[in-house]
Design a protein around this motif. Structure first.
Motif, PDB file in Angstrom:
ATOM      1  N   PRO A 160      35.266  27.845  41.379  1.00 26.78           N
ATOM      2  CA  PRO A 160      35.709  27.488  39.687  1.00 26.78           C
ATOM      3  C   PRO A 160      35.107  28.326  38.713  1.00 26.78           C
ATOM      4  N   ALA A 161      34.198  29.170  39.206  1.00 25.38           N
ATOM      5  CA  ALA A 161      33.421  30.324  38.233  1.00 25.38           C
ATOM      6  C   ALA A 161      34.605  31.600  38.409  1.00 25.38           C
ATOM      7  N   GLY A 162      35.362  31.498  39.322  1.00 22.41           N
ATOM      8  CA  GLY A 162      36.378  32.524  39.356  1.00 22.41           C
ATOM      9  C   GLY A 162      37.938  32.237  38.791  1.00 22.41           C
ATOM     10  N   ALA A 163      37.701  31.102  37.979  1.00 20.98           N
ATOM     11  CA  ALA A 163      39.013  30.915  37.377  1.00 20.98           C
ATOM     12  C   ALA A 163      39.519  32.059  36.469  1.00 20.98           C
ATOM     13  N   SER A 164      40.893  32.039  36.097  1.00 20.35           N
ATOM     14  CA  SER A 164      41.578  32.557  35.216  1.00 20.35           C
ATOM     15  C   SER A 164      41.271  32.186  33.886  1.00 20.35           C
ATOM     16  N   PRO A 165      41.885  32.981  32.797  1.00 19.66           N
ATOM     17  CA  PRO A 165      41.694  32.286  31.452  1.00 19.66           C
ATOM     18  C   PRO A 165      42.538  31.225  31.243  1.00 19.66           C
ATOM     19  N   THR A 166      43.490  30.838  32.066  1.00 19.20           N
ATOM     20  CA  THR A 166      44.301  29.856  31.823  1.00 19.20           C
ATOM     21  C   THR A 166      44.078  28.633  32.859  1.00 19.20           C
ATOM     22  N   GLY A 167      42.977  28.861  33.633  1.00 18.29           N
ATOM     23  CA  GLY A 167      42.513  27.786  34.549  1.00 18.29           C
ATOM     24  C   GLY A 167      42.996  27.976  36.031  1.00 18.29           C
ATOM     25  N   ALA A 168      43.655  28.894  36.425  1.00 20.42           N
ATOM     26  CA  ALA A 168      44.300  28.980  37.818  1.00 20.42           C
ATOM     27  C   ALA A 168      43.137  29.612  38.672  1.00 20.42           C
ATOM     28  N   LEU A 169      43.226  28.897  40.106  1.00 26.01           N
ATOM     29  CA  LEU A 169      41.810  29.199  40.917  1.00 26.01           C
ATOM     30  C   LEU A 169      42.239  30.026  41.930  1.00 26.01           C
ATOM     31  N   GLN A 170      41.390  30.753  42.567  1.00 33.08           N
ATOM     32  CA  GLN A 170      41.659  31.466  43.821  1.00 33.08           C
ATOM     33  C   GLN A 170      42.905  32.741  43.827  1.00 33.08           C
ATOM     34  N   LEU A 171      42.918  33.194  42.621  1.00 32.27           N
ATOM     35  CA  LEU A 171      43.958  34.157  42.565  1.00 32.27           C
ATOM     36  C   LEU A 171      43.589  35.562  43.608  1.00 32.27           C
ATOM     37  N   ILE A 172      42.188  35.699  43.595  1.00 33.88           N
ATOM     38  CA  ILE A 172      41.748  36.892  44.276  1.00 33.88           C
ATOM     39  C   ILE A 172      41.013  36.223  45.678  1.00 33.88           C
ATOM     40  N   GLY A 173      41.297  36.777  46.703  1.00 34.05           N
ATOM     41  CA  GLY A 173      40.873  36.316  48.066  1.00 34.05           C
ATOM     42  C   GLY A 173      41.555  35.102  48.628  1.00 34.05           C
ATOM     43  N   ASP A 174      41.086  34.551  49.796  1.00 35.55           N
ATOM     44  CA  ASP A 174      41.586  33.518  50.448  1.00 35.55           C
ATOM     45  C   ASP A 174      43.010  33.922  51.114  1.00 35.55           C
ATOM     46  N   VAL A 175      44.131  33.891  50.389  1.00 34.37           N
ATOM     47  CA  VAL A 175      45.485  34.233  51.024  1.00 34.37           C
ATOM     48  C   VAL A 175      45.959  35.090  50.063  1.00 34.37           C
ATOM     49  N   TRP A 176      46.611  36.160  50.740  1.00 34.29           N
ATOM     50  CA  TRP A 176      47.693  37.010  49.884  1.00 34.29           C
ATOM     51  C   TRP A 176      48.774  36.023  49.541  1.00 34.29           C
ATOM     52  N   GLU A 177      49.296  36.271  48.075  1.00 32.82           N
ATOM     53  CA  GLU A 177      50.295  35.458  47.946  1.00 32.82           C
ATOM     54  C   GLU A 177      51.597  36.106  47.557  1.00 32.82           C
ATOM     55  N   TRP A 178      52.693  35.669  48.245  1.00 34.15           N
ATOM     56  CA  TRP A 178      54.034  35.930  48.045  1.00 34.15           C
ATOM     57  C   TRP A 178      54.434  35.746  46.708  1.00 34.15           C
ATOM     58  N   THR A 179      55.261  36.897  46.179  1.00 29.18           N
ATOM     59  CA  THR A 179      56.118  36.609  44.814  1.00 29.18           C
ATOM     60  C   THR A 179      57.450  36.846  45.202  1.00 29.18           C
ATOM     61  N   SER A 180      58.159  36.614  44.079  1.00 30.23           N
ATOM     62  CA  SER A 180      59.450  36.571  44.223  1.00 30.23           C
ATOM     63  C   SER A 180      60.123  38.054  44.086  1.00 30.23           C
ATOM     64  N   SER A 181      59.472  38.937  43.647  1.00 27.08           N
ATOM     65  CA  SER A 181      59.867  40.213  43.565  1.00 27.08           C
ATOM     66  C   SER A 181      60.019  41.099  44.547  1.00 27.08           C
ATOM     67  N   ARG A 182      60.604  42.331  44.297  1.00 32.67           N
ATOM     68  CA  ARG A 182      60.875  43.386  45.397  1.00 32.67           C
ATOM     69  C   ARG A 182      59.882  44.439  44.974  1.00 32.67           C
ATOM     70  N   PHE A 183      59.494  45.330  45.886  1.00 31.01           N
ATOM     71  CA  PHE A 183      58.647  46.259  45.727  1.00 31.01           C
ATOM     72  C   PHE A 183      59.489  47.565  44.916  1.00 31.01           C
ATOM     73  N   HIS A 184      58.704  47.977  43.861  1.00 33.50           N
ATOM     74  CA  HIS A 184      59.215  49.161  43.305  1.00 33.50           C
ATOM     75  C   HIS A 184      58.283  49.780  42.466  1.00 33.50           C
ATOM     76  N   GLY A 185      58.487  51.118  41.876  1.00 29.83           N
ATOM     77  CA  GLY A 185      57.478  51.715  41.100  1.00 29.83           C
ATOM     78  C   GLY A 185      57.373  51.072  39.716  1.00 29.83           C
ATOM     79  N   HIS A 186      56.367  50.884  39.008  1.00 28.59           N
ATOM     80  CA  HIS A 186      56.195  50.696  37.508  1.00 28.59           C
ATOM     81  C   HIS A 186      57.035  51.734  36.878  1.00 28.59           C
ATOM     82  N   PRO A 187      57.455  51.233  35.438  1.00 29.02           N
ATOM     83  CA  PRO A 187      58.057  52.375  34.750  1.00 29.02           C
ATOM     84  C   PRO A 187      57.111  53.588  34.537  1.00 29.02           C
ATOM     85  N   GLY A 188      57.538  54.669  34.816  1.00 30.83           N
ATOM     86  CA  GLY A 188      56.912  55.976  34.372  1.00 30.83           C
ATOM     87  C   GLY A 188      56.284  56.251  35.702  1.00 30.83           C
TER      88      GLY A 188
END
Length: 445
Positions: free
Chosen positions: A356-384
């Motif tokens: 719980p001490a690692g929560a994000s500002p909006t209250g989400a937990l375990q965003l760092i560590g435990d498991v990699w999290e798939w997103t819907s996005s394809r891999f590309h470079g940021h603009p620039g």
């Protein structure tokens, strides 16, 4: 562990680098020569993976290329092996056929490279303008590279058949949230800063920082649990075409898969194989060893979707109350055992609702560590985007079918776990320590 090169004087930075070089090598040794004999080290335990002895010599060759040749201008020690340990010259399936260094030769080579690296470290300017040496970037490159290969070697151990060799009894309880958690948290809409210009050891694909406007959305408070995913399996989710991406249906037909990797039926229940041991399926842990197609299908079955990469990073790094960017969900301090499960101890995800001490500002937990999290996005470079220091780290992977994963896993070292770090893989990959969380639009039900 994490290093902020800008917070240390030159001598302090040299000491920190030397300590980190030693720490990562202890980890590599503990996964290879300390626990396996020559036959196990030279065997290919899966065509998806390299022989462990290839990974071992490869990290030494990479260290020589960047810390001795590129940074210190030292003549090549073993130029004849460069081709053998070039990951882009030889796919994993053919590496066992190469004239690899033996385990003994590999450790001797690594030791010689390391002695020369430590000798040269004292003579290099880490506060100048040379791009590779500025803020000791090239040392961060090499340290993170070896830790990433250590995580790859852990995936090889998971695929390996044979007597268990990893010390899985060394497990520490994770701090847990008190009381019931909301299923999801709300992330307000509006612009936020994605990527970074400030982290001196960030990779090229994390740069540059740029503003992205993201509509409001809801996202799971925790990663999807094994128990929740079991209900999808038992509801016939793998046999219902409605939930599957067209390419996912092809993968199902071709592979015949009907559960996450390493699940087995155990009487009337379920078990999993973890590093050579069969154990009851842990209902309260984040599900892992699922591919992108499986994650996407579950999200559809649940009436939701996978978050975009931008949504994930906004959740993990943006404080909507102050309009500021964080290096980690909890702030800028590096991970600790109270904040996240990273660094390979224990050898499993922590239960959902931990840290719980690692929560994000909006209250989400375990965003760092435990498991990699798939997103819907394809891999590309940021603009620039500008490639640095070589195109084969990121640029050659842009496009294609690669999907982005975020957040790191229990096997990811804290040195490479930050809110802007980007991972990617083919949507069929399941040997990695990957899970997911789901999201929905603000108005979707």
């Amino acid at each position: 562990m994490s290093i902020d090169p800008r917070a240390l004087d030159t001598e302090g930075l040299r000491t920190a680098i030397a300590d980190e070089l030693e720490r990562v090598r202890r980890r590599s040794t503990a996964l290879t020569t300390a626990i396996l004999d020559e036959d196990e080290l030279t065997a290919q335990h899966s065509r998806l993976m390299s022989p462990l002895v290839w990974d071992l010599a490869h990290v030494g060759n990479y260290e020589e290329l960047w810390l001795l040749r590129a940074a210190a201008g030292i003549e090549p020690m073993r130029p004849e092996i460069d081709d053998i340990y070039d990951a882009f010259e030889h796919p994993r399936a053919e590496r066992p056929t190469l004239p690899l260094l033996s385990p003994q030769e590999s450790t001797g080579y690594l030791d010689l490279v390391r002695r020369k690296v430590l000798d040269s470290l004292d003579g290099l300017r880490l506060d100048g303008d040379a791009p590779l040496l500025r803020d000791a970037f090239v040392y961060g490159l090499v340290l993170q590279h070896e830790h990433q290969h250590d995580e790859t070697m852990l995936a090889t151990h998971q695929l390996r058949r044979g007597a268990p060799v990893l010390p899985l009894d060394d497990e520490r309880p994770a701090p847990r949230s008190k009381g019931a958690l909301p299923r999801e948290v709300f992330v307000p809409g509006g612009p936020f800063v994605m990527g970074t210009d400030d982290d001196p050891w960030a990779y090229d694909n994390e740069r540059p920082a740029h503003e992205v406007d993201v509509a409001a959305f809801w996202i799971d408070t925790t990663p999807v649990s094994t128990g929740d995913y079991r209900r999808f399996v038992e509801a016939g989710g793998y046999d219902d075409e409605r939930w599957w991406h067209p390419d996912g249906r092809e993968w199902l037909a071709r592979s015949g898969k009907r559960t996450p990797a390493f699940w087995v039926r155990d009487g009337g229940g379920w078990a999993r194989r973890r590093f050579g041991r069969l154990e009851p399926l842990p209902e309260d842990e984040p599900v892992q060893h699922v591919c992108w197609f499986e994650a996407d299908a579950y999200a559809r079955w649940a009436g939701r979707r996978l978050p975009t990469e931008a949504e994930w990073e906004k959740t993990a790094s943006w404080d909507p109350a102050t309009g500021t960017k964080r290096r980690f969900p909890w702030g800028d301090a590096p991970p600790t055992d109270e904040l996240a499960n990273v660094g390979q101890t224990p050898y499993r995800p922590s239960p959902v609702g931990s840290f719980p001490a690692g929560a994000s500002p909006t209250g989400a937990l375990q965003l760092i560590g435990d498991v990699w999290e798939w997103t819907s996005s394809r891999f590309h470079g940021h603009p620039g985007f500008c490639q640095f220091p070589y195109p084969e780290y990121s640029e050659v992977f842009f496009g294609g079918d690669y999907r982005v994963l975020r957040g790191g896993s229990w096997a990811t070292d804290g040195l490479a776990a930050r809110a802007t770090f980007r991972n990617w893989d083919h949507p069929i990959r399941r040997q990695i320590f990957a899970g997911f969380r789901t999201a929905r639009d603000e108005d979707a039900r």
